[in-house]
Design a protein around this motif. Sequence first.
Motif, PDB file in Angstrom:
ATOM      1  N   GLY A 104       0.807  -1.211   0.000  1.00 17.65           N
ATOM      2  CA  GLY A 104       0.000   0.000   0.000  1.00 17.65           C
ATOM      3  C   GLY A 104       0.844   1.266   0.000  1.00 17.65           C
ATOM      4  N   SER A 105       0.195   2.365  -0.358  1.00 20.05           N
ATOM      5  CA  SER A 105       0.898   3.640  -0.514  1.00 20.05           C
ATOM      6  C   SER A 105       0.147   4.746   0.210  1.00 20.05           C
ATOM      7  N   ILE A 106       0.908   5.579   0.920  1.00 18.14           N
ATOM      8  CA  ILE A 106       0.368   6.781   1.558  1.00 18.14           C
ATOM      9  C   ILE A 106       1.024   7.989   0.908  1.00 18.14           C
ATOM     10  N   ILE A 220       0.488  12.126  -7.770  1.00 12.08           N
ATOM     11  CA  ILE A 220      -0.093  11.312  -6.703  1.00 12.08           C
ATOM     12  C   ILE A 220      -0.479   9.943  -7.224  1.00 12.08           C
ATOM     13  N   ALA A 221      -1.082   9.903  -8.407  1.00 17.06           N
ATOM     14  CA  ALA A 221      -1.488   8.624  -8.994  1.00 17.06           C
ATOM     15  C   ALA A 221      -0.280   7.723  -9.227  1.00 17.06           C
ATOM     16  N   PHE A 222       0.809   8.298  -9.699  1.00 14.19           N
ATOM     17  CA  PHE A 222       2.035   7.505  -9.864  1.00 14.19           C
ATOM     18  C   PHE A 222       2.504   6.938  -8.530  1.00 14.19           C
ATOM     19  N   LEU A 223       2.468   7.777  -7.482  1.00 13.42           N
ATOM     20  CA  LEU A 223       2.959   7.339  -6.176  1.00 13.42           C
ATOM     21  C   LEU A 223       2.076   6.272  -5.544  1.00 13.42           C
ATOM     22  N   THR A 224       0.835   6.147  -5.990  1.00 15.43           N
ATOM     23  CA  THR A 224      -0.024   5.074  -5.494  1.00 15.43           C
ATOM     24  C   THR A 224       0.093   3.809  -6.325  1.00 15.43           C
ATOM     25  N   SER A 225       0.734   3.888  -7.466  1.00 10.52           N
ATOM     26  CA  SER A 225       0.788   2.753  -8.385  1.00 10.52           C
ATOM     27  C   SER A 225       1.951   1.825  -8.038  1.00 10.52           C
TER      28      SER A 225
END
Length: 259
Positions: A104-106, A220-225
């Motif tokens: 998971g990513s925060i 942000i989308a990249f960092l959640t991927s």
Amino acid sequence: MRHAVITGAASGIGAAAARALHERGYRITAIDLNDPGSAADRWIEQDLGDPDTPLPVIDGPVDALINAAGLPPRAGLEPKILSVNVLALRRVTRAVLPLMSEGGSIVNVASKAGAKWRENIAQVRHLLAMPDDADLTAFVADERIDPVRAYDLSKEAVIVWTKAATGDLIDRGIRMNAVSPAAVATPILDDFTRAFGERATRGIEMTRRSGSPEEVAEVIAFLTSPASEWVRGCNIETDGGLTAMLETRDIIGPDVGTP
């Protein structure tokens, strides 16, 4: 279906992040005082500035947490700025962490305003040592914190906490990063230009325009991927090159970086 929890999802960067992740197939749980609209599958109406209000039950598992809720620098709101931007962010994160999936990513939305965290580390440490439900009125008075300093300090603290939490999260298979936009064309941009004055307008002049919420949301989308698996504890300066220009202008001179 992947699941993202997003605070401040009704407007600005939070809303753009909700749309971006929704388009990528995420189920969105939005935490906000205001209705986030169709990008959210579930809306939790919550005043994050009130530490006495229990956080609602959030359905797990959670694959991504986006802490985008925040208050701008407004006179008279100094304690609440620190409470929402720092203590509530931390409180939400601690509540969601047990629900997060491995991998998971925060992502915490910080700011270019937090860039001087090293110079102000003593005050940052003082703030971060306080409990999540602390009354910050006395702290603001004792430290003589005005609205601009409240905002700057809040974002300094977000950057420091993001970095400091990274090691503890590794064994849990969870990564945490921050994004630091400069001026972004959101409904509260006028608050920043009024409060920061020449500091804000100079940055917009240097980058030729303000950023858009969608541009920050893509980071942000990249960092959640899964593609960002090896990006951990970073503060991504999503500011149109402003940090690079300010950091190098007085160090290497105007001609060294000329292509």
